[in-house]
Design an enzyme around this catalytic site. Structure first.
Site, PDB file in Angstrom:
ATOM      1  CB  THR A 164      42.971  32.792  38.896  1.00  0.00           C
ATOM      2  OG1 THR A 164      42.390  33.553  39.960  1.00  0.00           O
ATOM      3  CG2 THR A 164      42.031  31.683  38.495  1.00  0.00           C
TER       4      THR A 164
ATOM      5  CE1 TYR B 155      45.895  40.681  42.248  1.00  0.00           C
ATOM      6  CE2 TYR B 155      47.683  39.747  40.980  1.00  0.00           C
ATOM      7  CZ  TYR B 155      46.549  39.581  41.719  1.00  0.00           C
ATOM      8  OH  TYR B 155      46.061  38.316  41.951  1.00  0.00           O
TER       9      TYR B 155
ATOM     10  CE  LYS C 133      42.666  40.838  40.156  1.00  0.00           C
ATOM     11  NZ  LYS C 133      43.420  39.594  40.173  1.00  0.00           N
TER      12      LYS C 133
ATOM     13  CB  VAL D  13      40.094  40.688  37.936  1.00  0.00           C
ATOM     14  CG1 VAL D  13      41.019  39.624  37.374  1.00  0.00           C
ATOM     15  CG2 VAL D  13      40.331  42.019  37.229  1.00  0.00           C
TER      16      VAL D  13
END
Lengths: 309, 309, 309, 309
Positions: A55, A143, A170, A214
């Site tokens: 993002t 991640y 994540k 998140v």
């Protein structure tokens, strides 16, 4: 105390926005926007910040701008909440350099999606983690990137969690069968945090045991996501489902104006811009939306702002 | 004269090895190896060099090492053959910086795979090219990366070929229906070069009209690929098929020792190392093969060297 | 003598159209159309016929219609050329029933894509072939379906070729690196035939050693594909490339009127209908093109018919 | 009253096992096993049965066996619970024939995954539903198959839900972002049922508003899945999470003994066989597990049976 580096203490929990990177142009940060956005999310009660993620358009930012972003955000936050810094570079020397800056500036943890140019086997990934982790000055979260199948197989995650310095995962893959499998195996790793990426799945993830989310939308409406997190943790199912419905509305109205993977970030930056929080300039190869989408999103953002709990 | 920048002159043609990047360690070039390798391929009659491509492990190299590589290779080559430089960075500022170095050092063209973190739509790609191309100091080849579907749709390629400064396409996708479609539409663009990536497809591509190949194996046995190219251009079908059979043997013996996408580069570096040409150190997240594979590849490389035409 | 069943004799060679299935409605053959189409392609010099393949819409046809088609075509052809019959059912009992009808009616070989509902591992595929092949009354060709990665790994193909009754491979995957690998390993199996599916790749496949093509467009213009095959076999490169260019025009004008995988068959049936050869009724879930596409394809078909060599 | 055909009444809810098809051999049902299995699941409190789905190996069964299965199950069940019948044939005539048998034998609804040989566009899918639905004698559920992206786009689902006779969606894609989007749009269709496929996602789906699950494991331990469903509907979060943990154990111990997509059904049939419920004979191209896996699964099944709530 919030420090994630105090392992084997309590795992990190809560809502950690993947901070949008406000840009003035391709090589300049929108500094006032960055300041406003940071205060906006901290004021909304978030439990940490994650910079240089998907993002945050990390792949589209030049190296010096990335290092400056780390310095600026760590400085502004000034340890009020933990700061997590993405080091998902394709070259290890660049990852290590960002990790060094993050450590020096007072960040709390690092986040790594493995080099993504071409896929490594699970053995190669595990070897990479074994060589990389000891060189890192801060705890590391693994991640799984969005819009792709999970990169780290469950057995790889299990082995990684036994390495010193690996703090959790994540998962933005959106593959909930995978996610539930990781959640089950994390029973053996009480220090490890499991965070969900897509905010559409925040409610169900926290209800069934995730440590937090998140969530991109927490840039825009941090209180909504924090409230959803708390409702789910408290087991208030009615309230959780209600807030989940509001999150689904945010997704529908803000993220789907365009086509393709970039539409989420374009929509988010456009909404942030329309609310006066920061610039909507996009890193290449993307560009801000055109007028019709911008008008539609601006209206939706105002309406959501007025109506959300 | 070989300069590709003399558009709208004749298109670039021939065998252009995607040069392996010889490494001493993660932040140091193997300079003697780089020198030997460069002379080896030029001595083998190749028609150009391509640095900072997939085979060159560009994504795994740090920024300063990339710039140094450009300087060193341009210096060594000293305009004996054209040098093409990959600028497939995920951040436009980094792409522009490498383009600048390439131009300053005397390189002849640039090669671009679009930012690959997440996919852009065809409209976004075209917009990106429109904004990027005028900022580039050298002609640009588009590049479809290996092991993935073609990124540039045929219609996008057609439109790109009308922009000033776009010199052609290097297609490593391996999708020959796509390739043949591009070949057909290049009839309208006589200045444009069409190069094939996978060497397994070099024979058929040149026989049906491609301008040449960017073949990994030409690092190792440049004369073989040059001979195959010349046989195909001359329409010597018997000889082309014979040499194609030898290329298939190189692929079988050198590239398939391991699993996964990295096996080609690992095998190639291993073979180059065993022939004394350069170091087989791999950029992270990959590592050189273990002893059994190395022994097997070394034997194969010796045998091929002795037997090849 | 043409019989493919005379193994270990010479492999089958040439152009084998995957015959379109002319339909009057969902449960009725267009019998006059089927008759005309059959004579059209045999008159065009094709070396065999393949029924119940992808182009024949086999998955969309009911069981009794499939059996009737086998009887009708074998009857009309009356052993003038070999007839190959697809048995790519998802249920083995249905595959065996069609094989039985094919044998009884005088067909020459069978063609099998493995059950495609969900993927089998290579071990499962090999086991399936080991159990199935001995129950089949005719030689069997393996078949990699179009628009998908190859189902049969090279090592599986190698092992299958050692089983009695396995006659070769028809590869419609379009993956030419795979195809070239199979071609190389078929050097050990001189009885085995290797056919290419996508006609865009016919020229290069035959030039580099394939035995022929199962090309959809040979329903429409059989002489073109037969001429291309003969030119390539004769090593007449100039002529091959010229005819390849005509095939590319057929593809461009006839197959790309619509979107999605069905566009090839829709376009082909539409063109056949416009030339008076057979009905353009499509099996569900597809439907014939609307007026604008039909008019465009009809004009293109007329123009191609007039201009083709 | 349970009849799903009483639209626009209440939507179908609860646990609906996708019934395994017990086989004596490739063309014969294991009738005593089928009888025992049917009583086992009804005795476990399930809210309906779904036959001829993925878990029922529908694609691998011959046509006459499918029709017999419909007759047998409808006969045994004798309207004690609703029976849903899969009509996911690749040929519409075969789908209609099964629908007819289902109606005649007293089944309550049909379930359709669209023809899967090659993908239809969303327009083609919608057209297919518009032509098919009026010909069906029973309400129809749409079905997104497992191990693949969702076939029906959200907008297609929305339009389908306005057609008479469309009763809901069974989503086995495992894509929870998609699922949550459908759940949100089903707010406009109070008669429509939304069922989740993968049992790993049952808890979170029902907690956030799904009507139930079509869970393979409910063949084996129906009471567990029924209890989980009731706990989630009652909002008993603690109990839901506890039972979800037990379901995850079933998945881990029973489904992961082998590799590939068939491992779930092989494991399930093996466990059912070891508990004396029915034969573990598999439809081709698959085969029952070998001894080591069978022993391991048998032990796990006994242990689970003893320990489960």
């Amino acid at each position: 105390m919030h420090h994630v580096s105090e392992a084997p203490g309590a795992p990190l929990r809560g809502i950690i926005p993947p901070l949008v990177t406000p840009l003035a142009d391709h090589s300049t940060l929108d500094l006032p926007g960055l300041e406003r956005l940071t205060e906006h999310v901290i004021g909304g009660g978030v439990h940490g910040l994650f910079i240089l993620g998907t993002t945050g358009e990390a792949p589209g930012l030049g190296a010096s701008l990335k290092h400056e972003l780390v310095r600026r955000v760590c400085g502004s936050v000034s340890r009020r909440v933990p700061v997590l810094v993405g080091i998902s570079e394709t070259a290890i020397t660049e990852s290590l350099a960002i990790a060094e800056t993050a450590h020096r500036c007072g960040a709390d943890a690092l986040v790594l999606a493995p080099p993504y140019y071409f896929p490594a086997t699970q053995d190669e990934l595990l070897g990479y983690l074994e060589r990389l982790a000891p060189q890192l000055p801060l705890p590391l979260f693994l991640y799984n990137m969005p819009y792709r199948p999970p990169v780290f197989a469950p057995e790889t995650v299990r082995q990684a969690m036994t390495m010193p310095g690996i703090a959790g995962l994540k998962d933005s893959s959106g593959d909930m069968c995978y996610f539930q499998k990781i959640r089950a195996l994390f029973a053996d790793f009480p220090h490890a945090s499991l965070f969900i990426g897509p905010e559409q799945l925040l409610a169900e993830s926290v209800l069934t045991g995730a440590h937090g989310g998140v969530c991109a939308g927490a840039n825009l409406f941090p209180k909504l996501y924090v409230a959803l997190y708390h409702a789910a943790v408290a087991g208030d199912l009615r309230r959780t489902v209600e807030l989940h419905g509001e999150v689904m509305e945010v997704c529908r109205l803000i993220y789907e104006a365009g086509h393709g993977a970039s539409s989420v970030i374009k929509g988010l930056k456009c909404a942030l811009g329309s609310l006066g929080l920061c610039s909507d300039f996009m890193a290449e190869p993307f560009q801000r939306f055109g007028e019709p989408e911008r008008r539609r999103i601006a209206e939706a953002a105002q309406r959501l702002k007025a109506s959300l709990t």
